[in-house]
Design an enzyme around this catalytic site. Structure first.
Site, PDB file in Angstrom:
ATOM      1  N   CYS A   9       7.835  -8.807   4.557  1.00 45.41           N
ATOM      2  CA  CYS A   9       8.657  -7.663   4.982  1.00 45.41           C
ATOM      3  C   CYS A   9       9.182  -7.822   6.413  1.00 45.41           C
ATOM      4  O   CYS A   9      10.006  -7.027   6.852  1.00 45.41           O
ATOM      5  CB  CYS A   9       7.862  -6.377   4.846  1.00 45.41           C
ATOM      6  SG  CYS A   9       7.142  -6.192   3.225  1.00 45.41           S
ATOM      7  N   ASN A  50      10.249   0.475  -1.273  1.00 50.67           N
ATOM      8  CA  ASN A  50      10.016  -0.667  -0.378  1.00 50.67           C
ATOM      9  C   ASN A  50      10.643  -1.911  -1.004  1.00 50.67           C
ATOM     10  O   ASN A  50      10.209  -2.357  -2.063  1.00 50.67           O
ATOM     11  CB  ASN A  50       8.504  -0.828  -0.203  1.00 50.67           C
ATOM     12  CG  ASN A  50       8.120  -2.000   0.669  1.00 50.67           C
ATOM     13  OD1 ASN A  50       8.916  -2.885   0.944  1.00 50.67           O
ATOM     14  ND2 ASN A  50       6.872  -2.017   1.104  1.00 50.67           N
ATOM     15  N   HIS A  53      11.520  -1.473   8.801  1.00 50.48           N
ATOM     16  CA  HIS A  53      11.156  -1.763   7.420  1.00 50.48           C
ATOM     17  C   HIS A  53      10.740  -0.462   6.729  1.00 50.48           C
ATOM     18  O   HIS A  53       9.944   0.321   7.261  1.00 50.48           O
ATOM     19  CB  HIS A  53      10.017  -2.785   7.389  1.00 50.48           C
ATOM     20  CG  HIS A  53       9.444  -2.971   6.028  1.00 50.48           C
ATOM     21  ND1 HIS A  53      10.230  -3.180   4.917  1.00 50.48           N
ATOM     22  CD2 HIS A  53       8.150  -2.968   5.583  1.00 50.48           C
ATOM     23  CE1 HIS A  53       9.453  -3.298   3.858  1.00 50.48           C
ATOM     24  NE2 HIS A  53       8.190  -3.170   4.227  1.00 50.48           N
TER      25      HIS A  53
HETATM   26  O1  UT7 Z   1       5.842  -3.638   2.772  1.00 52.24           O
HETATM   27  C1  UT7 Z   1       4.639  -4.186   3.206  1.00 52.24           C
HETATM   28  C2  UT7 Z   1       3.892  -3.214   3.925  1.00 52.24           C
HETATM   29  N1  UT7 Z   1       3.248  -2.304   3.001  1.00 52.24           N
HETATM   30  C3  UT7 Z   1       2.911  -1.111   3.446  1.00 52.24           C
HETATM   31  O2  UT7 Z   1       3.223  -0.763   4.563  1.00 52.24           O
HETATM   32  C4  UT7 Z   1       2.056  -0.231   2.575  1.00 52.24           C
HETATM   33  C5  UT7 Z   1       1.074   0.486   3.459  1.00 52.24           C
HETATM   34  N2  UT7 Z   1       0.189   1.366   2.720  1.00 52.24           N
HETATM   35  C6  UT7 Z   1       0.597   2.551   2.227  1.00 52.24           C
HETATM   36  O3  UT7 Z   1       1.752   2.903   2.335  1.00 52.24           O
HETATM   37  C7  UT7 Z   1      -0.435   3.449   1.606  1.00 52.24           C
HETATM   38  O4  UT7 Z   1      -1.723   2.920   1.865  1.00 52.24           O
HETATM   39  C8  UT7 Z   1      -0.244   3.647   0.079  1.00 52.24           C
HETATM   40  C9  UT7 Z   1       0.980   4.491  -0.203  1.00 52.24           C
HETATM   41  C10 UT7 Z   1      -0.139   2.304  -0.605  1.00 52.24           C
HETATM   42  C11 UT7 Z   1      -1.457   4.392  -0.495  1.00 52.24           C
HETATM   43  O5  UT7 Z   1      -1.610   5.628   0.162  1.00 52.24           O
HETATM   44  P1  UT7 Z   1      -3.043   6.060   0.748  1.00 52.24           P
HETATM   45  O6  UT7 Z   1      -2.879   7.401   1.317  1.00 52.24           O
HETATM   46  O7  UT7 Z   1      -3.501   4.941   1.661  1.00 52.24           O
HETATM   47  O8  UT7 Z   1      -3.935   6.159  -0.553  1.00 52.24           O
HETATM   48  P2  UT7 Z   1      -5.237   5.335  -0.976  1.00 52.24           P
HETATM   49  O9  UT7 Z   1      -4.893   3.930  -1.321  1.00 52.24           O
HETATM   50  O10 UT7 Z   1      -6.296   5.551   0.069  1.00 52.24           O
HETATM   51  O11 UT7 Z   1      -5.647   6.104  -2.280  1.00 52.24           O
HETATM   52  C12 UT7 Z   1      -6.025   7.494  -2.265  1.00 52.24           C
HETATM   53  C13 UT7 Z   1      -6.298   7.935  -3.677  1.00 52.24           C
HETATM   54  C14 UT7 Z   1      -7.266   7.026  -4.414  1.00 52.24           C
HETATM   55  O12 UT7 Z   1      -8.054   7.828  -5.254  1.00 52.24           O
HETATM   56  P3  UT7 Z   1      -9.548   8.231  -4.827  1.00 52.24           P
HETATM   57  O13 UT7 Z   1     -10.280   6.944  -4.637  1.00 52.24           O
HETATM   58  O14 UT7 Z   1      -9.402   9.018  -3.552  1.00 52.24           O
HETATM   59  O15 UT7 Z   1     -10.023   9.060  -5.966  1.00 52.24           O
HETATM   60  C15 UT7 Z   1      -6.357   6.164  -5.273  1.00 52.24           C
HETATM   61  O16 UT7 Z   1      -6.990   5.703  -6.439  1.00 52.24           O
HETATM   62  O17 UT7 Z   1      -5.071   7.922  -4.434  1.00 52.24           O
HETATM   63  C16 UT7 Z   1      -5.281   7.152  -5.629  1.00 52.24           C
HETATM   64  N3  UT7 Z   1      -4.000   6.519  -5.969  1.00 52.24           N
HETATM   65  C17 UT7 Z   1      -3.074   7.147  -6.711  1.00 52.24           C
HETATM   66  N4  UT7 Z   1      -3.043   8.348  -7.307  1.00 52.24           N
HETATM   67  C18 UT7 Z   1      -1.925   8.662  -7.979  1.00 52.24           C
HETATM   68  C19 UT7 Z   1      -3.548   5.307  -5.598  1.00 52.24           C
HETATM   69  N5  UT7 Z   1      -2.318   5.113  -6.091  1.00 52.24           N
HETATM   70  C20 UT7 Z   1      -2.007   6.237  -6.782  1.00 52.24           C
HETATM   71  C21 UT7 Z   1      -0.865   6.630  -7.519  1.00 52.24           C
HETATM   72  N6  UT7 Z   1      -0.876   7.847  -8.094  1.00 52.24           N
HETATM   73  N7  UT7 Z   1       0.226   5.842  -7.639  1.00 52.24           N
END
Ligand code: UT7
Length: 300
Positions: free
Chosen positions: A110, A257, A227
């Site tokens: 990215c 993204n 980005h």
């Molecule tokens: O381009 C390269 C750079 N990439 C990035 O910059 C990505 C950076 N990361 C992010 O943007 C975020 O970390 C994400 C959007 C990928 C995830 O958001 P988050 O607030 O960090 O969520 P998380 O991964 O901590 O997950 C929280 C909860 C989990 O459930 P539990 O364990 O709390 O029960 C996940 O299983 O959300 C759950 N979860 C979802 N729920 C519904 C993860 N993906 C999903 C989904 N729909 N698509």
């Protein structure tokens, strides 16, 4: 460096959050709240090459230049269909560019477009012009059964034509070799929270670095072109820099993204919508797999 023209191309097909919610256990509410993404373009008939060609042709038209005027082609991508020929070489054929050019792909995930612009700046001789693209077909490396990644990514290509100028250009980059946090091998695997933490740390800091190098104040920057990974990451950078989020151009809601393509895509949109204007001060910044990050200060 002077930007002479910009262009973009995205696939026609749109995948909405509601459509994704029928494929994996997710919801429009979760995706919008956590990322700011509502929909993304996913290729059905288009190829990475066809998108790159259209983006480049649109940039050439905007710059009122012909294929003969291009001396260097750099394509930032991690999703070209094959290792060789590079996408940049295929553009030589497809666009009818001269043979005596330098053309190569650059892999920095990215941050690829930022690394490519810095590379072009270092290579360009007076009177030369470079075509710099970011092009990705992330749908080809996305696991559509994995809800934590498949809701994030989209396809597209953006292009800029640049030439050397006496105007200020400052840059900074960073690399942290890391084979765990964000990989494409062959599909995307990402530790989202770890990348989030990394992004929040390096994005504001790298932009602050180039603004300081340029000897201007943060509030003198007209637009931040970053980005497009997550609206919360951009909001955090805006807060850390002490500038309104409105200064960050964004198309996350409709594109998701698109890795290396995201900066030239949103840049072209902002230029064509009359948001970014000649004479303005711009900061461009990327972060992502590698891990990599980088920022550029540019006066137009
Ligand atoms: O381009 C390269 C750079 N990439 C990035 O910059 C990505 C950076 N990361 C992010 O943007 C975020 O970390 C994400 C959007 C990928 C995830 O958001 P988050 O607030 O960090 O969520 P998380 O991964 O901590 O997950 C929280 C909860 C989990 O459930 P539990 O364990 O709390 O029960 C996940 O299983 O959300 C759950 N979860 C979802 N729920 C519904 C993860 N993906 C999903 C989904 N729909 N698509």
């Amino acid at each position: 460096m002077q930007i002479l023209g910009t262009g973009r191309a995205v696939p026609q097909n749109i995948l909405t959050n509601d459509m994704l919610a029928k494929m994996v256990d997710t919801s429009d509410e979760w995706i919008v709240t956590r990322t700011g993404i509502h929909s993304r373009h996913i290729a059905t008939t288009e190829s990475i090459e066809s998108l790159a060609v259209v983006a480049a042709q649109n940039a050439l038209a905007a710059a009122q230049l012909t294929p003969h005027d291009i001396d260097i082609v750099i394509c930032a991508t991690v999703t070209n269909e094959q290792a060789t020929p590079s996408l940049a070489c295929l553009l030589q054929r497809d666009l009818g560019l001269r043979e005596d050019i330098l053309a190569f792909d650059l892999s920095a995930a990215c941050s690829g477009f930022v690394f490519s612009l810095i590379t072009a700046q270092g290579l360009l001789q007076p009177g030369q012009r470079a075509l710099v693209l970011g092009a990705e077909l992330l749908s080809k490396v996305t696991d559509f059964t994995e809800r934590s990644t498949c809701v994030l990514f989209g396809d597209g290509a953006g292009a800029v034509l640049v030439a050397p100028s006496s105007k200020p250009f400052y840059w900074t980059t960073g690399v942290r070799g890391d084979a765990e946090t964000l990989t494409v091998a062959p599909l995307i695997h990402m530790n989202g929270p770890a990348v989030f933490k990394f992004a929040v740390e390096v994005l504001a800091a790298s932009m602050h670095n180039v603004i300081t190098q340029a000897g201007v104040e943060v509030d003198q920057i007209d637009h931040f072109v970053c980005h497009q990974a997550n609206e919360r990451i951009l909001a955090s950078a805006a807060k850390r820099l002490g500038v309104p989020l409105e200064k960050f151009v964004m198309n996350l809601a409709t594109h998701g993204n698109t890795s290396a393509a995201s900066i030239p895509l949103v840049l072209d949109e902002a230029v064509r919508d009359g948001i970014i204007l000649p004479g303005q001060r711009i900061v461009i910044a990327g972060f992502g797999g590698g891990l990599t990050y980088g920022a550029i200060y540019l006066e137009q």
